[in-house]
Design an enzyme around this catalytic site. Structure first.
Site, PDB file in Angstrom:
ATOM      1  N   THR A  70       1.263  -0.911  -0.049  1.00 32.78           N
ATOM      2  CA  THR A  70       0.166  -0.087   0.097  1.00 32.78           C
ATOM      3  C   THR A  70       0.480   1.304   0.016  1.00 32.78           C
ATOM      4  O   THR A  70       0.548   1.774  -0.749  1.00 32.78           O
ATOM      5  CB  THR A  70      -0.908   0.076   0.883  1.00 32.78           C
ATOM      6  OG1 THR A  70      -2.128  -1.261   1.503  1.00 32.78           O
ATOM      7  CG2 THR A  70      -1.969   1.343   1.116  1.00 32.78           C
ATOM      8  N   ASN A 149      -4.933  -9.025  -8.273  1.00 33.01           N
ATOM      9  CA  ASN A 149      -4.866  -9.922  -6.868  1.00 33.01           C
ATOM     10  C   ASN A 149      -5.940 -10.489  -6.617  1.00 33.01           C
ATOM     11  O   ASN A 149      -6.251 -11.478  -5.249  1.00 33.01           O
ATOM     12  CB  ASN A 149      -4.814  -9.136  -5.804  1.00 33.01           C
ATOM     13  CG  ASN A 149      -6.074  -7.747  -6.005  1.00 33.01           C
ATOM     14  OD1 ASN A 149      -6.311  -7.123  -6.933  1.00 33.01           O
ATOM     15  ND2 ASN A 149      -6.686  -7.685  -4.752  1.00 33.01           N
ATOM     16  N   GLN A 178       1.110  -8.994  -6.404  1.00 34.01           N
ATOM     17  CA  GLN A 178       0.726 -10.669  -6.410  1.00 34.01           C
ATOM     18  C   GLN A 178       1.651 -11.306  -7.486  1.00 34.01           C
ATOM     19  O   GLN A 178       2.205 -13.394  -7.865  1.00 34.01           O
ATOM     20  CB  GLN A 178      -0.709 -10.876  -6.930  1.00 34.01           C
ATOM     21  CG  GLN A 178      -1.976 -10.075  -6.271  1.00 34.01           C
ATOM     22  CD  GLN A 178      -1.354 -11.649  -4.500  1.00 34.01           C
ATOM     23  OE1 GLN A 178      -1.499 -12.574  -4.919  1.00 34.01           O
ATOM     24  NE2 GLN A 178      -2.080 -10.784  -3.117  1.00 34.01           N
ATOM     25  N   SER A 198       5.863  -6.204  -1.872  1.00 36.76           N
ATOM     26  CA  SER A 198       5.244  -6.709  -0.601  1.00 36.76           C
ATOM     27  C   SER A 198       5.433  -7.590   0.094  1.00 36.76           C
ATOM     28  O   SER A 198       6.135  -9.025  -0.289  1.00 36.76           O
ATOM     29  CB  SER A 198       4.121  -6.855  -0.390  1.00 36.76           C
ATOM     30  OG  SER A 198       3.803  -6.435   1.360  1.00 36.76           O
ATOM     31  N   HIS A 200       4.911  -9.437   3.046  1.00 35.45           N
ATOM     32  CA  HIS A 200       4.445 -10.110   3.931  1.00 35.45           C
ATOM     33  C   HIS A 200       3.411 -11.800   2.571  1.00 35.45           C
ATOM     34  O   HIS A 200       2.443 -12.402   2.882  1.00 35.45           O
ATOM     35  CB  HIS A 200       3.141  -9.961   4.712  1.00 35.45           C
ATOM     36  CG  HIS A 200       1.676  -9.097   4.057  1.00 35.45           C
ATOM     37  ND1 HIS A 200       1.124  -9.761   4.536  1.00 35.45           N
ATOM     38  CD2 HIS A 200       1.761  -7.852   3.736  1.00 35.45           C
ATOM     39  CE1 HIS A 200       0.156  -8.987   3.292  1.00 35.45           C
ATOM     40  NE2 HIS A 200       0.109  -7.923   3.484  1.00 35.45           N
ATOM     41  N   THR A 236      12.849   5.506  10.794  1.00 33.06           N
ATOM     42  CA  THR A 236      13.501   4.959  10.798  1.00 33.06           C
ATOM     43  C   THR A 236      13.610   3.544  10.544  1.00 33.06           C
ATOM     44  O   THR A 236      12.229   2.782  10.313  1.00 33.06           O
ATOM     45  CB  THR A 236      14.022   4.458  12.683  1.00 33.06           C
ATOM     46  OG1 THR A 236      14.636   5.722  13.369  1.00 33.06           O
ATOM     47  CG2 THR A 236      14.670   3.048  12.277  1.00 33.06           C
ATOM     48  N   CYS A 322      -8.196  -6.842   1.287  1.00 37.54           N
ATOM     49  CA  CYS A 322      -8.231  -5.352   1.340  1.00 37.54           C
ATOM     50  C   CYS A 322      -9.757  -4.528   0.957  1.00 37.54           C
ATOM     51  O   CYS A 322      -9.941  -3.287   1.184  1.00 37.54           O
ATOM     52  CB  CYS A 322      -7.664  -4.575   0.762  1.00 37.54           C
ATOM     53  SG  CYS A 322      -5.766  -4.891   1.289  1.00 37.54           S
TER      54      CYS A 322
END
Length: 379
Positions: A70, A149, A178, A198, A200, A236, A322
């Site tokens: 995102t 997706n 994806q 991404s 995960h 950070t 989502c």
């Protein structure tokens, strides 16, 4: 338990979890700190960036670490729009993008940008000629996802990129969330300027991601503060999440090389099973990405089917995670021109390389049982 919701998120690789724990315990200093402990942490950060770049066949300075898909999509789209609005304020995307792309574009419309949402065919595929026809003198960004997706539809990215390469004022962004680890994508031959990934979704941990930003491509930052990530992303760095993501990236790309056929076989096994059920309509095209199979059962509420399967320890989904709680129908299937009965009854099975033939067989048997039970209840 059978987990067939891998497009929503994946179970972290044990090796990625181990890397996360080790880095959290040993390299917890701030990479921006000037003492020797901070310098050691910074070296690990730079080493991770170098390894990620090598795995993706890009330059080290072209990798920006983010918090996930995102943020990556928002940084790419809003960053280009705000940085280059003096060139033009026209953006092109498709009607079936991830909500993080569509909502980012809609937010820019409220700031005076104009967005063209290109239609797709009934399989969710973009017509290349539509792209060419939509490009104008004031077009500054084209954003197209690689793998959808919900349906698994694969867009002709390389062909679209060749068209985009003829327009030096326009940047080409690809949402590769994806597709990463499932289908190869050469950023250079596809003339990609920005690419979102991404952690995960590839068996890394949540809270980490990458954005490829081609050399000499400038962005307006979304986060201001420190000079981290070439000043594109202040804050950070999540070093433990980054190291775990790079570990997962290496592993998923190895599996892509050695186990791709395994995913294809599982997809075919599930597809053949579902084809035999008269009430099922398969939505994913035959040449879709092998880890996603989307189908509809008109007349049956998808949440009822999902809960019934959940009681048997089998987990699938409807639409994307989502957007699954927002609307009654799949916006993707609706954009493909399917009627409400079909677009409001869609289910998605999404596999991983760890999924097995036995799990697929068990799912098919359980799904048939659930359909029989619901049919009797509905009378």
């Amino acid at each position: 338990m059978i987990y067939f919701d891998n497009s929503a998120t994946t179970k972290p690789f044990p090796e990625a979890l181990k890397s996360f724990q080790q880095v959290s315990e040993r390299y917890y200093a701030n990479p921006s700190s000037i003492h020797s402990f901070g310098s050691e942490t910074e070296k690990l950060l730079l080493q991770s960036k170098k390894q990620a770049a090598q795995l993706l066949n890009v330059n080290q300075e072209e990798i920006i670490f983010t918090s996930g898909g995102t943020e990556g999509n928002n940084l790419a789209i809003k960053g280009i729009a705000l940085q280059h609005q003096n060139r033009g304020k026209h953006i092109i995307t498709t009607t079936i993008e991830h909500p993080s792309v569509l909502e980012a574009c809609r937010s820019l419309e409220s700031l005076g940008f104009e967005v063209t949402y290109l239609p797709v065919d009934e399989e969710g595929r973009l017509r290349v000629e539509e792209v060419k026809n939509a490009i104008r003198n004031d077009t500054i960004l084209l954003s197209v996802m690689h793998v959808n997706n919900e349906l698994g539809t694969v867009q002709p990215i390389e062909e679209i990129g060749r068209i985009a390469s003829h327009y030096p004022k326009m940047f080409f962004h690809v949402d590769h969330v994806q597709g990463l680890g499932k289908l190869p994508l050469d950023f250079h031959s596809s003339h990609i300027d920005l690419c979102t990934m991404s952690s995960h979704k590839i068996h890394g941990l949540k809270g980490a991601g990458m954005l490829f930003v081609k050399r000499n491509t400038s962005l307006f930052p979304l986060l201001h503060g420190g000079s981290q990530e070439a000043s594109y992303r202040a804050g950070t760095e999540n070093l433990a999440g980054i190291v775990a993501m790079v570990k997962a990236l290496r592993m998923i790309l190895d599996k892509q090389q050695s186990q791709y056929r395994h995913l294809e076989n599982l997809n075919k096994q599930l597809r053949d099973c579902l084809k035999d059920l008269p009430q099922v309509m398969i939505n994913s095209p035959e040449d879709s990405a092998p880890h996603i199979l989307n189908f509809s059962v008109p007349g049956y509420k998808p949440e009822v089917v999902i809960h019934a399967l959940g009681e048997k320890g089998i987990y699938i989904s409807t639409k994307s995670a989502c957007s699954s709680k927002n609307a009654d129908e799949s916006a993707v299937l609706s954009a493909c021109g399917h009627q409400f009965k079909r677009s409001s009854s869609a289910l998605r099975v999404s596999l991983s390389y760890d999924s097995t033939k036995e799990e697929a067989k068990t799912f098919c048997e359980a799904f048939k049982d659930v359909m029989n039970q619901l049919s009797e209840v509905m009378g």
